[in-house]
Design a protein around this motif. Structure first.
Motif, PDB file in Angstrom:
ATOM      1  N   GLY A  52       7.797   8.524   1.305  1.00  0.00           N
ATOM      2  CA  GLY A  52       7.204   7.425   0.544  1.00  0.00           C
ATOM      3  C   GLY A  52       5.820   7.095   1.054  1.00  0.00           C
ATOM      4  O   GLY A  52       4.931   7.933   1.069  1.00  0.00           O
ATOM      5  N   ALA A  53       5.632   5.860   1.537  1.00  0.00           N
ATOM      6  CA  ALA A  53       4.338   5.398   2.033  1.00  0.00           C
ATOM      7  C   ALA A  53       4.262   5.446   3.552  1.00  0.00           C
ATOM      8  O   ALA A  53       3.423   4.779   4.149  1.00  0.00           O
ATOM      9  N   SER A  54       5.115   6.262   4.190  1.00  0.00           N
ATOM     10  CA  SER A  54       5.143   6.355   5.653  1.00  0.00           C
ATOM     11  C   SER A  54       5.006   7.792   6.131  1.00  0.00           C
ATOM     12  O   SER A  54       5.435   8.724   5.455  1.00  0.00           O
ATOM     13  N   ALA A  55       4.395   7.931   7.303  1.00  0.00           N
ATOM     14  CA  ALA A  55       4.287   9.223   7.990  1.00  0.00           C
ATOM     15  C   ALA A  55       4.873   9.032   9.381  1.00  0.00           C
ATOM     16  O   ALA A  55       4.557   8.054  10.056  1.00  0.00           O
ATOM     17  N   ARG A  56       5.715   9.969   9.810  1.00  0.00           N
ATOM     18  CA  ARG A  56       6.323   9.898  11.141  1.00  0.00           C
ATOM     19  C   ARG A  56       6.286  11.286  11.753  1.00  0.00           C
ATOM     20  O   ARG A  56       6.594  12.272  11.090  1.00  0.00           O
ATOM     21  N   GLY A  57       5.905  11.348  13.023  1.00  0.00           N
ATOM     22  CA  GLY A  57       5.876  12.628  13.700  1.00  0.00           C
ATOM     23  C   GLY A  57       5.169  12.518  15.029  1.00  0.00           C
ATOM     24  O   GLY A  57       5.213  11.473  15.685  1.00  0.00           O
ATOM     25  N   ILE A  58       4.511  13.635  15.417  1.00  0.00           N
ATOM     26  CA  ILE A  58       3.822  13.678  16.698  1.00  0.00           C
ATOM     27  C   ILE A  58       2.373  14.132  16.515  1.00  0.00           C
ATOM     28  O   ILE A  58       2.044  14.878  15.601  1.00  0.00           O
ATOM     29  N   PHE A  59       1.535  13.632  17.397  1.00  0.00           N
ATOM     30  CA  PHE A  59       0.146  14.076  17.520  1.00  0.00           C
ATOM     31  C   PHE A  59      -0.068  14.242  19.010  1.00  0.00           C
ATOM     32  O   PHE A  59      -0.197  13.259  19.738  1.00  0.00           O
ATOM     33  N   GLY A  60      -0.008  15.482  19.465  1.00  0.00           N
ATOM     34  CA  GLY A  60      -0.072  15.746  20.898  1.00  0.00           C
ATOM     35  C   GLY A  60       1.181  15.224  21.573  1.00  0.00           C
ATOM     36  O   GLY A  60       2.273  15.404  21.071  1.00  0.00           O
ATOM     37  N   GLY A  61       1.018  14.534  22.684  1.00  0.00           N
ATOM     38  CA  GLY A  61       2.154  13.996  23.410  1.00  0.00           C
ATOM     39  C   GLY A  61       2.580  12.628  22.946  1.00  0.00           C
ATOM     40  O   GLY A  61       3.470  12.025  23.537  1.00  0.00           O
ATOM     41  N   GLY A  62       1.968  12.114  21.882  1.00  0.00           N
ATOM     42  CA  GLY A  62       2.297  10.767  21.417  1.00  0.00           C
ATOM     43  C   GLY A  62       2.763  10.746  19.978  1.00  0.00           C
ATOM     44  O   GLY A  62       2.682  11.741  19.261  1.00  0.00           O
ATOM     45  N   PRO A  63       3.234   9.591  19.549  1.00  0.00           N
ATOM     46  CA  PRO A  63       3.715   9.478  18.176  1.00  0.00           C
ATOM     47  C   PRO A  63       2.579   9.374  17.163  1.00  0.00           C
ATOM     48  O   PRO A  63       1.476   8.965  17.499  1.00  0.00           O
ATOM     49  N   LEU A  64       2.873   9.755  15.959  1.00  0.00           N
ATOM     50  CA  LEU A  64       2.026   9.464  14.811  1.00  0.00           C
ATOM     51  C   LEU A  64       2.934   8.727  13.837  1.00  0.00           C
ATOM     52  O   LEU A  64       3.845   9.320  13.260  1.00  0.00           O
ATOM     53  N   ASN A  65       2.759   7.429  13.743  1.00  0.00           N
ATOM     54  CA  ASN A  65       3.539   6.578  12.851  1.00  0.00           C
ATOM     55  C   ASN A  65       2.569   5.758  12.017  1.00  0.00           C
ATOM     56  O   ASN A  65       1.885   4.892  12.546  1.00  0.00           O
ATOM     57  N   LEU A  66       2.481   6.071  10.745  1.00  0.00           N
ATOM     58  CA  LEU A  66       1.549   5.381   9.855  1.00  0.00           C
ATOM     59  C   LEU A  66       2.269   4.847   8.632  1.00  0.00           C
ATOM     60  O   LEU A  66       3.217   5.468   8.135  1.00  0.00           O
ATOM     61  N   ASP A  67       1.789   3.719   8.147  1.00  0.00           N
ATOM     62  CA  ASP A  67       2.261   3.145   6.897  1.00  0.00           C
ATOM     63  C   ASP A  67       1.049   2.808   6.047  1.00  0.00           C
ATOM     64  O   ASP A  67       0.032   2.344   6.568  1.00  0.00           O
ATOM     65  N   VAL A  68       1.166   3.055   4.747  1.00  0.00           N
ATOM     66  CA  VAL A  68       0.103   2.724   3.805  1.00  0.00           C
ATOM     67  C   VAL A  68       0.588   1.585   2.923  1.00  0.00           C
ATOM     68  O   VAL A  68       1.684   1.646   2.369  1.00  0.00           O
ATOM     69  N   ILE A  69      -0.241   0.572   2.829  1.00  0.00           N
ATOM     70  CA  ILE A  69       0.031  -0.554   1.950  1.00  0.00           C
ATOM     71  C   ILE A  69      -1.072  -0.558   0.907  1.00  0.00           C
ATOM     72  O   ILE A  69      -2.253  -0.676   1.249  1.00  0.00           O
ATOM     73  N   GLU A  70      -0.687  -0.389  -0.351  1.00  0.00           N
ATOM     74  CA  GLU A  70      -1.674  -0.398  -1.420  1.00  0.00           C
ATOM     75  C   GLU A  70      -1.862  -1.829  -1.895  1.00  0.00           C
ATOM     76  O   GLU A  70      -0.905  -2.524  -2.189  1.00  0.00           O
ATOM     77  N   GLY A  71      -3.115  -2.271  -1.927  1.00  0.00           N
ATOM     78  CA  GLY A  71      -3.435  -3.640  -2.292  1.00  0.00           C
ATOM     79  C   GLY A  71      -4.139  -3.723  -3.624  1.00  0.00           C
ATOM     80  O   GLY A  71      -4.269  -2.740  -4.348  1.00  0.00           O
ATOM     81  N   PRO A  72      -4.626  -4.921  -3.929  1.00  0.00           N
ATOM     82  CA  PRO A  72      -5.341  -5.120  -5.188  1.00  0.00           C
ATOM     83  C   PRO A  72      -6.629  -4.304  -5.235  1.00  0.00           C
ATOM     84  O   PRO A  72      -7.187  -3.944  -4.206  1.00  0.00           O
ATOM     85  N   ALA A  73      -7.058  -4.010  -6.439  1.00  0.00           N
ATOM     86  CA  ALA A  73      -8.308  -3.281  -6.692  1.00  0.00           C
ATOM     87  C   ALA A  73      -8.327  -1.912  -6.017  1.00  0.00           C
ATOM     88  O   ALA A  73      -9.384  -1.412  -5.653  1.00  0.00           O
ATOM     89  N   GLY A  74      -7.158  -1.297  -5.833  1.00  0.00           N
ATOM     90  CA  GLY A  74      -7.095   0.042  -5.276  1.00  0.00           C
ATOM     91  C   GLY A  74      -7.323   0.138  -3.786  1.00  0.00           C
ATOM     92  O   GLY A  74      -7.508   1.222  -3.256  1.00  0.00           O
ATOM     93  N   VAL A  75      -7.300  -0.962  -3.070  1.00  0.00           N
ATOM     94  CA  VAL A  75      -7.478  -0.935  -1.617  1.00  0.00           C
ATOM     95  C   VAL A  75      -6.261  -0.288  -0.976  1.00  0.00           C
ATOM     96  O   VAL A  75      -5.123  -0.566  -1.342  1.00  0.00           O
ATOM     97  N   MET A  76      -6.512   0.583  -0.021  1.00  0.00           N
ATOM     98  CA  MET A  76      -5.457   1.245   0.723  1.00  0.00           C
ATOM     99  C   MET A  76      -5.587   0.818   2.183  1.00  0.00           C
ATOM    100  O   MET A  76      -6.598   1.079   2.817  1.00  0.00           O
ATOM    101  N   ARG A  77      -4.577   0.112   2.717  1.00  0.00           N
ATOM    102  CA  ARG A  77      -4.573  -0.320   4.117  1.00  0.00           C
ATOM    103  C   ARG A  77      -3.660   0.623   4.899  1.00  0.00           C
ATOM    104  O   ARG A  77      -2.507   0.829   4.532  1.00  0.00           O
TER     105      ARG A  77
END
Length: 189
Positions: A86-111
């Motif tokens: 969905g709007a989440s990414a989970r995994g690894i980047f090197g020795g650390g986590p990569l955990n991202l979430d995207v929140i779509e806002g008004p006027a096409g803003v992507m946080r």
């Protein structure tokens, strides 16, 4: 699909000059000290500091997502193994986590919020600017006359440099989490 927003400064710096890439691409250029270019060919993202495959991959055992779409390869010679749900990414980047979430806002803003290789990440991309931070670097970029081309200032630690981020098709047509993950990896160094 990428829609972009946020901003701080009312004056725009002079256009940043840097590498001019081929057709389908992502470019990050900062004041002559750093250049990141990536071209998309089929499901491969290949460039100066990146080599990723965009496909259905198995998540690392420690991650919560099962098999699904994701990126696998390296960015800045650091291993990447990320799954999307969905709007989440989970995994690894090197020795650390990569955990991202995207929140779509008004006027096409992507946080975009989360962690990229143990570095906190919080930035917005909108129609008129790209701003926020990835790790120790903050970005305050405004859209130029070209769609999905942003120029402004990148500050890391004690130094600030002019910067440019440029994104073209097909990257802007991917799902928001795919585009956000690729941007986060590019902006992470």
């Amino acid at each position: 699909m990428l829609m972009v927003a946020s901003g701080c400064s009312s004056s725009s710096p002079p256009p940043a000059k840097g590498p001019e890439p081929a057709a389908a691409h992502l470019v990050l250029w900062t004041g002559g000290t750093h250049a990141f270019t990536a071209s998309v060919e089929d499901d491969n993202i290949i460039g100066s500091r990146i080599s990723l495959h965009r496909a259905s991959i198995a998540s690392p055992a420690s991650m919560e997502f099962s098999e699904g779409p994701g990126f696998q390869g390296s960015a800045y010679d650091i291993p990447v193994n990320v799954s999307f749900d969905g709007a989440s990414a989970r995994g690894i980047f090197g020795g650390g986590p990569l955990n991202l979430d995207v929140i779509e806002g008004p006027a096409g803003v992507m946080r975009i919020q989360g962690i990229v290789g143990n570095a906190q990440t919080s930035f917005e991309v909108g129609a008129n600017h790209l701003s926020g931070y990835v790790g120790r670097c903050t970005y305050d970029l405004k859209r130029t006359t070209a769609p999905f081309r942003y120029e402004g200032i990148r500050s890391c630690g004690r130094g600030s440099h002019r910067a440019r981020v440029e994104i073209t098709k097909p990257i802007v047509e991917w799902t928001p989490i795919e585009t956000a993950t690729l941007l986060s990896l590019a902006l992470a160094r």
